[in-house]
Design an enzyme around this catalytic site. Structure first.
Site, PDB file in Angstrom:
ATOM      1  N   LYS A 186      48.744  46.827  35.771  1.00 47.24           N
ATOM      2  CA  LYS A 186      47.478  47.469  36.156  1.00 47.24           C
ATOM      3  C   LYS A 186      46.729  46.480  37.052  1.00 47.24           C
ATOM      4  CE  LYS A 186      43.425  47.951  35.487  1.00 47.24           C
ATOM      5  NZ  LYS A 186      42.381  47.738  36.535  1.00 47.24           N
ATOM      6  N   GLU A 260      44.440  34.647  30.316  1.00 42.03           N
ATOM      7  CA  GLU A 260      44.100  33.617  31.321  1.00 42.03           C
ATOM      8  C   GLU A 260      42.724  33.991  31.843  1.00 42.03           C
ATOM      9  OE1 GLU A 260      45.778  31.035  31.807  1.00 42.03           O
ATOM     10  OE2 GLU A 260      47.853  31.466  31.300  1.00 42.03           O
ATOM     11  N   CYS A 294      40.107  30.805  39.596  1.00 40.27           N
ATOM     12  CA  CYS A 294      39.754  30.513  38.209  1.00 40.27           C
ATOM     13  C   CYS A 294      39.602  29.018  37.978  1.00 40.27           C
ATOM     14  CB  CYS A 294      40.815  31.093  37.283  1.00 40.27           C
ATOM     15  SG  CYS A 294      42.475  30.614  37.765  1.00 40.27           S
ATOM     16  N   GLU A 395      30.242  30.768  35.121  1.00 38.42           N
ATOM     17  CA  GLU A 395      31.187  30.895  36.226  1.00 38.42           C
ATOM     18  C   GLU A 395      30.571  31.759  37.325  1.00 38.42           C
ATOM     19  OE1 GLU A 395      34.736  33.330  35.710  1.00 38.42           O
ATOM     20  OE2 GLU A 395      35.924  31.716  36.574  1.00 38.42           O
TER      21      GLU A 395
END
Ligand code: NAD
Length: 502
Positions: A186, A260, A294, A395
């Site tokens: 997906k 992750e 990331c 973040e």
């Protein structure tokens, strides 16, 4: 065909389809989502918005393949198909890279290199397929022969973010196929097209239908996939918040998870570092890929004695970064991938100013005429940042660097670890002992010494704390797609006491 109109990006809107059981189909209820090219803000492709019925069909197709020719194939034959897939991805790397750059605005030169390297993953994990060995175990019970088998875990659901769709797909797909699993991918709603294109290569490589299925869609599609009771494992890459939802939902049917997730990684520069190399590493850490990685080195921890010089060097380089069309080779920073992300980044700049940080570079949307319509943010540097400010703890996922001074090694380690995340870290020093001490002390899944942002197929990658669960890459990743079965063979042929264990 995955993509009805194969004309070059920008000339006509491409139309993707779902890949289910080897067939290209629209969503059952006909809904579609639009993919916007962030360079010009225009729709360049559409893909189906898969609903629960489509997800169910894809998981069923993956199940049938597991119990069909794919499940019956020898591990060596499986390995050959995986390696062939890798060759085809390499052959098509340029076209796939154009698709990803058009979908998410990342530089064509970065994506071309990234996708050309994917063949190495399929080569490595294809080679591992026939080396997934069990053990014969000396029995502690008389007259038993015991051994283990590592069997495919079953249907794997992979849920992907928009920043590196095919790289992050490959982290999951290559070991899962090696283990003998089947797959439903997906991709993110913003970047559906490249994963569909890879779907076309499966038939060409000779895989049986249903081994690899793609359901494009948004978070609702992802939720239906994670909740499907026949999904045995969910391999998720995305934000920490979404990862927590995924884990809770997977727990309802005890699907295994690999997560992750996000990061707020420290790049730590000591006074004895090569400041030119460190400057380059800091720039690579936060401005490469427009900060949308990331492992972005979004916190620069710098020893006070070299603080001003390093900031001056980094700011000078940041001001020369060439923003532009990600498809052009001279561009150094492309646009942010989509409007919401663009607005979020600019709101963090306002927040940094409100928190009392000092803006030394950037801080605005870029307004040059040739960037008009694109989601461009200037490379942005804040100094005077405290680690408890939100710009240093949350973040941002954009080109915004927070610079935090420190005096001692212990203080640097304490600041580096004072975060809910633990994905990556950089250490810049010429002192060998310090390099190892700090690398060991920082609670992060990857530590780069005098380097930043290295990732490859045979080195484990993943996060401590709220940056994730499990590791991708490296041989041990294959085991995460298997179940271990212990087989007991009674050797005596005698009847045993039914009321005694063993
Ligand atoms: P996101 O969490 O918003 O979305 C990721 C994917 O999950 C998308 O496909 C989305 O449709 C789907 N999704 C969202 N909510 C879901 C739910 N409840 N159930 C199932 N699926 C759901 O993340 P994003 O904005 O696409 O990506 C950026 C994030 O990804 C950042 O936090 C970044 O750090 C992280 N990331 C991590 C790594 C890593 O390897 N650790 C790599 C790349 C990106």
């Amino acid at each position: 065909m995955a993509i009805a109109d194969a004309s070059p990006a920008g000339t006509a809107v491409r139309e993707g389809k779902l890949l289910i059981g080897g067939e290209w189909v629209p969503a059952q209820d006909g809904r579609v989502l639009e993919s916007v090219n962030p360079f010009d803000g225009k729709v360049w492709a559409t893909a189906p918005r898969a609903g629960a019925a489509d997800v169910d069909a894809a998981v069923r197709a993956a199940h049938e393949a597991l119990n069909g020719p794919w499940g019956a194939m020898t591990a060596s034959a499986r390995g050959r198909l995986i390696r062939r897939l890798g060759e085809l991805i390499t052959e098509n790397a340029t076209e796939l890279a154009r698709t990803e750059s058009t979908d998410n605005g990342k530089l064509l030169r970065e994506m071309s290199g990234q996708l050309a390297a994917l063949g190495d993953w399929y080569d490595y994990f294809g080679g591992a397929a026939d080396k997934i060995e069990g053990a014969t175990i000396p029995s502690s019970k008389p007259n038993y022969f015991t051994y283990t088998r590592h069997e495919p875990i079953g249907v794997v659901a992979a849920i992907l973010p928009w920043n590196s769709p095919l790289l992050l797909l490959t982290f999951k797909l290559a070991p899962a196929l090696a283990a003998g699993c089947t797959f439903v991918a997906k991709p993110a709603e913003q970047t559906p097209m490249s994963v569909l294109q890879v779907g076309e290569l499966f038939a060409e490589a000779g895989f049986p239908p249903g081994v690899f299925n793609v359901v494009t869609g948004d978070a609702e599609t992802g939720k239906a996939l994670v909740a499907h009771p026949s999904v045995a494992k969910v391999a998720f890459t995305g934000s920490t918040d979404s990862g927590k939802h995924v884990m809770k939902s997977a727990a309802d049917h005890l699907a295994k998870v690999t997560l992750e997730l996000g990061g707020k990684s420290p790049n730590i520069v000591f006074e004895d570092a090569d400041l030119q190399a460190a400057t380059n590493g800091v720039i690579a850490g936060i401005f490469a890929a427009t900060g949308q990685t990331c492992v972005a080195g979004s916190r620069l921890l710098v020893q006070r004695s070299v603080h001003d010089e390093l900031v001056q060097r980094v700011a000078a380089r940041a001001r020369t970064i060439k923003l532009g069309n990600p498809l052009e080779t001279t561009t150094e920073m492309g646009p942010v991938a989509f409007r919401d992300q663009f607005e979020k980044i600019l709101s963090y700049v306002d927040l940094g100013l409100a928190e009392g940080a000092e803006l030394v570079s950037g801080g605005k949307a870029a307004t040059e005429p040739d960037l008009e319509g694109g989601y461009f943010v200037q490379p942005t540097i804040f100094t005077g940042v405290r680690n408890d400010m939100r710009i240093a703890s949350e973040e941002i996922f954009g080109p915004v660097l927070s610079v935090i001074p420190f005096d001692t090694e212990d203080e640097a380690i304490a600041i580096a670890n004072d975060t809910m995340y633990g994905l990556g870290a950089g250490v810049w020093t010429k002192d060998l002992q310090r390099a190892h001490r700090v690398a060991h002390a920082v609670r992060a899944g990857s530590v780069w010494v005098n380097s930043y942002r290295m990732i490859t197929y045979n080195v484990p990658f993943g996060g401590y704390k709220q940056s994730g669960i499990g590791r991708e890459n490296g041989l041990s990743a294959v085991r995460d797609y298997t179940e271990t079965k212990s087989v007991w063979i009674e050797l005596s042929g005698q009847t045993r006491d039914p009321f005694v264990l063993g």
